[in-house]
Design an enzyme around this catalytic site. Structure first.
Site, mmCIF file in Angstrom:
data_model
loop_
_atom_site.group_PDB
_atom_site.id
_atom_site.type_symbol
_atom_site.label_atom_id
_atom_site.label_comp_id
_atom_site.label_asym_id
_atom_site.label_seq_id
_atom_site.Cartn_x
_atom_site.Cartn_y
_atom_site.Cartn_z
ATOM 1 N N GLN A 82 0.829 -1.220 0.000
ATOM 2 C CA GLN A 82 0.000 0.000 0.000
ATOM 3 C C GLN A 82 0.862 1.268 0.000
ATOM 4 O O GLN A 82 0.394 2.338 0.415
ATOM 5 C CB GLN A 82 -0.975 -0.012 1.179
ATOM 6 N N SER A 83 2.081 1.174 -0.471
ATOM 7 C CA SER A 83 2.980 2.326 -0.493
ATOM 8 C C SER A 83 2.425 3.490 -1.327
ATOM 9 O O SER A 83 2.113 3.323 -2.509
ATOM 10 C CB SER A 83 4.326 1.887 -1.075
#
Ligand SMILES: *Cc1c(COP(=O)(O)O)cnc(C)c1O
Length: 353
Positions: A82-83
């Site tokens: 989920q960067s």
């Protein structure tokens, strides 16, 4: 002494225009009245490239500027599934004709048929995705190392086939990237000055540290006495502060700052008291801050970074660690795509309301 022409320092570098600058700066009226300070918010979440912008875009203008100037074809970067950084890199690459390759490690395992948040956007941007799943008993550090090693091997393979690949480290935390936030600090100072203001305090969430190093470099360039308070979003080793000082001074050296313009360890104020239980793991103070900002100001922050940063700032304001009447700025670094990510990342956001 003549004021330093900071723009002349920044303009020596090839810059790839990606975002929409200056980003907006506005007052939070309700919270200002309630907390007794003059509270402003600087909207890096509105940076572009897409609706889901954030603080990585300023760094990428310089990093991808160098990649373009060198004739790169592929851009590699790294992060959690989920960067925000990985997603922003993918969108930035698409805006300027580079091919994004993302090596992502899964802290929260994604479901292929139900991709969420940034991972969904990464797919939409057509980034080449390589996901490293966590093995039973593997530590997060081992997982990150394995993910990085996989990226390096693929980087070599493409290079041997004659493709020019450009590596962007985690978070874009390089000297070149931090130039973006030295410039961002100057931009904020100019905006405040045009409103007849100067900031006593600047709060923000810190991860890789590239934003912090850049802000500190900008502060040193201007000789500003704004106190920058950096709220951790994950556990840092004892060397974190030294690394930031090195990155900030490396940025100043790269810019060709005058002798004596430097960042010292005493200039940093890094607060580790608001991130637990850990990175991408929600806590109640952060979720309470997200709800409070939504309901009092109609704006959205995220559970991984800005929620923890904002919760930390509110604690400073409400416990008198920031004097009444101060001018305070919160740097909104983006991240709202996390609201549409896996439930584990959100925790109890709505059930306590
Ligand atoms: C990356 C990120 C940060 C932290 O910035 P660093 O430069 O990595 O320290 C803060 N907020 C959001 C939303 C981010 O995506």
């Amino acid at each position: 002494m003549k004021p330093l022409d900071t723009q002349a320092l920044f303009s020596k570098f090839p810059k790839q225009p990606l975002g929409f600058y200056p980003t907006p700066l506005h007052k939070l009226e309700t919270l200002s009245t309630e907390t007794g300070v003059e509270l402003y918010i600087k909207r890096e979440d509105f940076s572009g490239v897409s609706l889901f912008g954030g603080n990585k875009i300023r760094k990428l203008e310089y990093i991808l500027g160098a990649a373009k100037a060198a004739g790169a074809e592929y851009v590699f970067t790294y992060g959690a599934t989920q960067s925000n950084h990985a997603m922003e890199t993918a969108s930035a690459c698409r805006r300027c004709g580079l091919k994004p390759v993302l090596f992502l490690y899964a802290l929260v395992p994604p479901t292929e048929e139900d991709l969420r948040g940034n991972l969904l956007l990464d797919r939409l941007f057509g980034a080449e995705l390589h996901i490293t799943e966590r093995r039973a008993g593997e530590s997060v550090d081992e997982l990150k190392r394995r993910n990085a090693a996989a990226g390096e091997a693929y980087h070599q393979q493409l290079t041997q086939q004659g493709h020019l690949c450009w590596d962007v480290p985690v978070g874009g935390a390089t000297e070149l990237g931090s130039i973006g936030f030295a410039e961002g600090f100057c931009e904020l100072t100019a905006q405040l000055s045009a409103m007849g203001l100067r900031a006593d305090y600047l709060f923000h969430a810190t991860g890789s540290g590239g934003t912090l190093a850049g802000l500190q470099a900008g502060r040193a360039l201007l000789g500003s006495d704004t106190e920058i308070i950096s709220i951790n979003v994950n556990q840092k080793g004892a060397e974190y502060g030294e690394n930031i000082v090195r990155l900030a001074n490396g940025t100043l050296a790269l810019l060709g700052a005058p002798e004596g313009v430097q960042v010292r360890k005493e200039d940093l104020h890094i607060d580790p008291n608001y991130y637990l239980p850990g990175y991408e793991q929600p806590n109640e103070a952060s979720n309470a801050a997200i709800r409070e900002l939504a309901r009092k100001e109609g704006l959205v922050i995220d559970p991984v970074y800005t929620g923890k940063g904002f919760a930390g700032m509110l604690d400073y304001l409400r416990t008198g660690r920031v004097p009444q009447g101060s001018t305070v700025v919160f740097l909104h670094t983006g991240g709202a795509a996390a609201l549409f990510a896996e439930k584990e990342i959100l925790g109890d956001l709505l059930s306590r309301s």
